[in-house]
Motif scaffolding. Sequence first.
Motif, mmCIF file in Angstrom:
data_model
loop_
_atom_site.group_PDB
_atom_site.id
_atom_site.type_symbol
_atom_site.label_atom_id
_atom_site.label_comp_id
_atom_site.label_asym_id
_atom_site.label_seq_id
_atom_site.Cartn_x
_atom_site.Cartn_y
_atom_site.Cartn_z
ATOM 1 N N LEU A 62 0.825 -1.221 0.000
ATOM 2 C CA LEU A 62 0.000 0.000 0.000
ATOM 3 C C LEU A 62 0.854 1.263 0.000
ATOM 4 C CD1 LEU A 62 -2.892 -1.038 2.407
ATOM 5 C CD2 LEU A 62 -3.005 -0.713 -0.062
ATOM 6 N N LEU A 63 2.005 1.191 0.672
ATOM 7 C CA LEU A 63 2.868 2.373 0.719
ATOM 8 C C LEU A 63 3.461 2.711 -0.646
ATOM 9 C CD1 LEU A 63 4.583 1.924 4.164
ATOM 10 C CD2 LEU A 63 3.202 3.869 3.447
ATOM 11 N N LYS A 64 3.396 1.752 -1.552
ATOM 12 C CA LYS A 64 3.935 2.004 -2.897
ATOM 13 C C LYS A 64 2.896 2.638 -3.819
ATOM 14 C CE LYS A 64 7.291 -1.730 -2.772
ATOM 15 N NZ LYS A 64 7.162 -3.177 -2.730
ATOM 16 N N LEU A 65 1.651 2.716 -3.362
ATOM 17 C CA LEU A 65 0.605 3.284 -4.223
ATOM 18 C C LEU A 65 0.907 4.739 -4.565
ATOM 19 C CD1 LEU A 65 -2.747 2.058 -2.594
ATOM 20 C CD2 LEU A 65 -1.711 1.303 -4.740
ATOM 21 N N GLU A 66 0.669 5.067 -5.798
ATOM 22 C CA GLU A 66 0.887 6.449 -6.245
ATOM 23 C C GLU A 66 -0.388 7.251 -5.995
ATOM 24 O OE1 GLU A 66 3.568 7.403 -8.705
ATOM 25 O OE2 GLU A 66 4.617 5.618 -8.006
ATOM 26 N N GLY A 67 -0.231 8.556 -5.929
ATOM 27 C CA GLY A 67 -1.406 9.424 -5.820
ATOM 28 C C GLY A 67 -1.939 9.506 -4.397
ATOM 29 N N ASP A 68 -3.047 10.232 -4.263
ATOM 30 C CA ASP A 68 -3.619 10.440 -2.931
ATOM 31 C C ASP A 68 -4.489 9.272 -2.505
ATOM 32 O OD1 ASP A 68 -2.443 12.839 -2.566
ATOM 33 O OD2 ASP A 68 -4.141 14.019 -3.319
ATOM 34 N N THR A 69 -4.031 8.601 -1.491
ATOM 35 C CA THR A 69 -4.833 7.491 -0.948
ATOM 36 C C THR A 69 -4.812 7.611 0.562
ATOM 37 O OG1 THR A 69 -3.969 6.096 -2.720
ATOM 38 C CG2 THR A 69 -5.099 4.968 -0.936
ATOM 39 N N VAL A 70 -5.950 7.326 1.188
ATOM 40 C CA VAL A 70 -5.981 7.261 2.644
ATOM 41 C C VAL A 70 -6.001 5.783 3.021
ATOM 42 C CG1 VAL A 70 -7.320 7.768 4.721
ATOM 43 C CG2 VAL A 70 -7.232 9.438 2.855
ATOM 44 N N ILE A 71 -5.073 5.396 3.871
ATOM 45 C CA ILE A 71 -5.015 3.999 4.296
ATOM 46 C C ILE A 71 -5.394 3.909 5.768
ATOM 47 C CG2 ILE A 71 -3.536 1.976 4.582
ATOM 48 C CD1 ILE A 71 -1.720 3.235 2.400
ATOM 49 N N SER A 72 -6.441 3.174 6.015
ATOM 50 C CA SER A 72 -6.851 2.951 7.398
ATOM 51 C C SER A 72 -6.230 1.629 7.837
ATOM 52 C CB SER A 72 -8.380 2.907 7.421
ATOM 53 O OG SER A 72 -8.817 2.503 8.671
ATOM 54 N N THR A 73 -5.355 1.682 8.835
ATOM 55 C CA THR A 73 -4.594 0.483 9.232
ATOM 56 C C THR A 73 -5.301 -0.286 10.351
ATOM 57 O OG1 THR A 73 -3.373 1.795 10.851
ATOM 58 C CG2 THR A 73 -2.364 1.543 8.678
ATOM 59 N N GLY A 74 -4.811 -1.485 10.614
ATOM 60 C CA GLY A 74 -5.259 -2.226 11.794
ATOM 61 C C GLY A 74 -4.381 -1.791 12.962
ATOM 62 N N GLY A 75 -4.930 -1.827 14.157
ATOM 63 C CA GLY A 75 -4.216 -1.295 15.324
ATOM 64 C C GLY A 75 -2.864 -1.934 15.603
ATOM 65 N N GLY A 76 -2.665 -3.179 15.128
ATOM 66 C CA GLY A 76 -1.423 -3.878 15.448
ATOM 67 C C GLY A 76 -0.333 -3.692 14.406
ATOM 68 N N VAL A 77 -0.571 -2.805 13.460
ATOM 69 C CA VAL A 77 0.410 -2.622 12.378
ATOM 70 C C VAL A 77 1.758 -2.111 12.912
ATOM 71 C CG1 VAL A 77 -0.196 -0.230 11.756
ATOM 72 C CG2 VAL A 77 0.547 -1.810 9.972
ATOM 73 N N VAL A 78 1.740 -1.548 14.101
ATOM 74 C CA VAL A 78 2.972 -0.979 14.675
ATOM 75 C C VAL A 78 3.805 -2.003 15.451
ATOM 76 C CG1 VAL A 78 2.072 1.360 14.843
ATOM 77 C CG2 VAL A 78 1.686 -0.223 16.724
ATOM 78 N N LEU A 79 3.358 -3.252 15.474
ATOM 79 C CA LEU A 79 4.078 -4.235 16.292
ATOM 80 C C LEU A 79 5.458 -4.581 15.754
ATOM 81 C CD1 LEU A 79 1.247 -6.703 17.316
ATOM 82 C CD2 LEU A 79 2.487 -5.085 18.744
ATOM 83 N N SER A 80 5.585 -4.629 14.427
ATOM 84 C CA SER A 80 6.898 -5.020 13.908
ATOM 85 C C SER A 80 7.788 -3.794 13.706
ATOM 86 C CB SER A 80 6.743 -5.814 12.602
ATOM 87 O OG SER A 80 7.009 -5.008 11.486
ATOM 88 N N GLU A 81 9.074 -3.992 14.020
ATOM 89 C CA GLU A 81 10.033 -2.883 13.877
ATOM 90 C C GLU A 81 10.119 -2.454 12.412
ATOM 91 O OE1 GLU A 81 11.579 -0.694 15.719
ATOM 92 O OE2 GLU A 81 12.611 0.075 13.943
ATOM 93 N N LYS A 82 10.022 -3.445 11.523
ATOM 94 C CA LYS A 82 10.099 -3.129 10.098
ATOM 95 C C LYS A 82 8.926 -2.222 9.690
ATOM 96 C CE LYS A 82 10.430 -5.128 5.562
ATOM 97 N NZ LYS A 82 9.761 -6.127 4.748
ATOM 98 N N ASN A 83 7.742 -2.551 10.168
ATOM 99 C CA ASN A 83 6.578 -1.704 9.851
ATOM 100 C C ASN A 83 6.752 -0.305 10.438
ATOM 101 O OD1 ASN A 83 5.529 -3.998 8.767
ATOM 102 N ND2 ASN A 83 3.785 -4.164 10.146
ATOM 103 N N ARG A 84 7.269 -0.274 11.671
ATOM 104 C CA ARG A 84 7.444 1.053 12.304
ATOM 105 C C ARG A 84 8.436 1.888 11.509
ATOM 106 N NH1 ARG A 84 7.442 -1.991 17.037
ATOM 107 N NH2 ARG A 84 9.610 -1.549 17.549
ATOM 108 N N GLU A 85 9.461 1.246 10.972
ATOM 109 C CA GLU A 85 10.436 1.987 10.170
ATOM 110 C C GLU A 85 9.768 2.536 8.903
ATOM 111 O OE1 GLU A 85 13.237 3.199 10.949
ATOM 112 O OE2 GLU A 85 13.475 4.050 8.935
ATOM 113 N N LEU A 86 8.952 1.710 8.257
ATOM 114 C CA LEU A 86 8.235 2.177 7.057
ATOM 115 C C LEU A 86 7.313 3.339 7.421
ATOM 116 C CD1 LEU A 86 7.189 -1.218 5.396
ATOM 117 C CD2 LEU A 86 8.858 0.430 4.524
ATOM 118 N N LEU A 87 6.664 3.226 8.558
ATOM 119 C CA LEU A 87 5.728 4.278 8.983
ATOM 120 C C LEU A 87 6.476 5.560 9.351
ATOM 121 C CD1 LEU A 87 3.292 2.033 11.057
ATOM 122 C CD2 LEU A 87 2.743 3.257 8.951
ATOM 123 N N ARG A 88 7.652 5.392 9.950
ATOM 124 C CA ARG A 88 8.465 6.571 10.297
ATOM 125 C C ARG A 88 8.823 7.360 9.038
ATOM 126 N NH1 ARG A 88 11.841 3.201 13.399
ATOM 127 N NH2 ARG A 88 10.686 3.051 15.326
#
Length: 148
Positions: A62-88
């Motif tokens: 989803l982070l690779k999608l071009e253009g304006d998109t709103v992504i509603s995540t699941g609450g546990g998406v922050v559990l992995s360090e890799k995900n947190r790095e992508l989110l940072r």
Amino acid sequence: MAKILLGFMGSGKTTVAKYLKGRVVDMDALIEEKIGMTISDFFAAKGEAAFRAIESETLEELLKLEGDTVISTGGGVVLSEKNRELLRQNRRNNVLLTTSFDVVYRRIQEDTHAQRPLFQTKSKEEFQDLFQRRMALYKDLAELVIHT
Ligand code: S3P
């Protein structure tokens, strides 16, 4: 770049996303399409680790999608360090929704639509403990924090 809604279960991500214009992707709904069953059934059949692997893979896509998109995540998406790095890396476009534990707990209890396996299998004390540990992980991942 995608705008990402972050927050604990019941913080209002799905509800807020419905009010926004343009393309909105609900990660949990997309994952349910991929796995062909509800997240709750998937947790029961394959376990949480298998769910987290699909969740991470979906976030990356989803982070690779071009253009304006709103992504509603699941609450546990922050559990992995890799995900947190992508989110940072997306921090300027992330919005964190925060809510007190009591409100979150009541909303989830009253939500007859979404079945949340982590809610169903934990006592109130255990769920509050999860809430507190998660709040520490969301911290600093979003430029904008909105108390819902
Ligand atoms: C989870 C939150 C849920 C869903 C799954 C796991 C979590 O999404 O992804 O049940 O670990 O916090 P919501 O935050 O939309 O309830």
